[in-house]
Scaffold this active site. Sequence first.
Site, PDB file in Angstrom:
ATOM      1  N   CYS A 105       0.836  -1.205   0.000  1.00  6.74           N
ATOM      2  CA  CYS A 105       0.000   0.000   0.000  1.00  6.74           C
ATOM      3  C   CYS A 105       0.870   1.255   0.000  1.00  6.74           C
ATOM      4  O   CYS A 105       0.622   2.195  -0.761  1.00  6.74           O
ATOM      5  CB  CYS A 105      -0.927  -0.011   1.211  1.00  6.74           C
ATOM      6  SG  CYS A 105      -2.030   1.414   1.265  1.00  6.74           S
ATOM      7  N   CYS A 203      -6.204  -3.354   7.291  1.00 12.06           N
ATOM      8  CA  CYS A 203      -7.450  -2.583   7.215  1.00 12.06           C
ATOM      9  C   CYS A 203      -8.592  -3.286   6.504  1.00 12.06           C
ATOM     10  O   CYS A 203      -9.744  -2.943   6.699  1.00 12.06           O
ATOM     11  CB  CYS A 203      -7.191  -1.223   6.579  1.00 12.06           C
ATOM     12  SG  CYS A 203      -6.772  -1.299   4.820  1.00 12.06           S
TER      13      CYS A 203
END
Length: 359
Positions: A105, A203
């Site tokens: 990410c 997440c």
Amino acid sequence: MSKKKVMVGMSGGVDSSVAAAILLEQGYEVIGATMQIWPDTDEETKLVEGGCCSLSAVDDARSVANKLGIPYYVLNFKDIFEKSVINYFKDEYLKGRTPNPCIACNRFVKFESMLNKALSMGIDYIATGHYAIITYDDNKKRYLLKKSVTQQKDQTYALYNVTQEQLKHILMPIGNFTKEQVRAKAKELGLYVASKPDSQEICFVNDNDYGKFIEENTDKEIKPGYFVDTKGNILGKHRGIIHYTVGQRKGLGIALGKPMYVVRIDAENNTVVLGDENEVYSKELTAYDLNFISIDKLEEPMRVKAKIRYSAKEADAVIYPLEDGKVRVVFDTPQRAVTPGQSVVFYDGDIVVGGGIIQ
């Protein structure tokens, strides 16, 4: 002279909120932004609440931006997040490897897509609430990434992929602060996120149940297979290789009368190799997909401290360049659970030399 503009990646947490406030104090023109990474369906409700890009994160980030009096945007990075983070995460597990999605990410979403978006809007920098320090070395004519002042919070392990070109446009204003100082600063500024807990989990995976997430989000069949010992003898049945990682002892679902550990995962044969604890230790590894920061490239052996996972202690090692652009890492003492798919990051004191993915 016009103020330099900076887009702060705001997760709704205390670190990025304080990063934005510090940059305002330093005289930058600050723009807040949160990455929208969830699909347009009910999937968004599945994001881990309190995670860095959940719906509540947007609400928190927006209210902090309002309090600071800065413009605020939600940027759509759903496609790149799905391709570069979620699909990568699933594919690696299906290959019997253990990926680090936060590193992916940072690499493809924050410091590539978000930075490119900011530059295209005429913004000079992006900033994040990472605990790390960026400096410029006049002698080497290179940007350096250094550990934050607080070792427990240092996040350089997950940032080793940043390039010289990217570092030129990145600010990390809280690297010189401790977590306690950051929370105190947020309180002083009247930001209600001052006491918000840190996000812990990945997440997009609820309850840290990676296996369940992959089963629910892949069209590939998760086949049961066999546990074998290091000599190839069958010990019992496993539920599918996605449920295991190197070094694992708990949750194997097999009783063998003594503690056994995952030594290796063989995706080709759909087997999970178990062994005694001493068989989980390795003296060396090979890394690929390298990025170097403090040097241009590795041309000769170099003594470093190497870290093989986010929670691992650094270990003394020598790194050797290999012909195919890979690096061989030889440790002074054997390391526990060297895990394919995880990253290995090299340090010279508090300076990040670079890193790569364990083969």
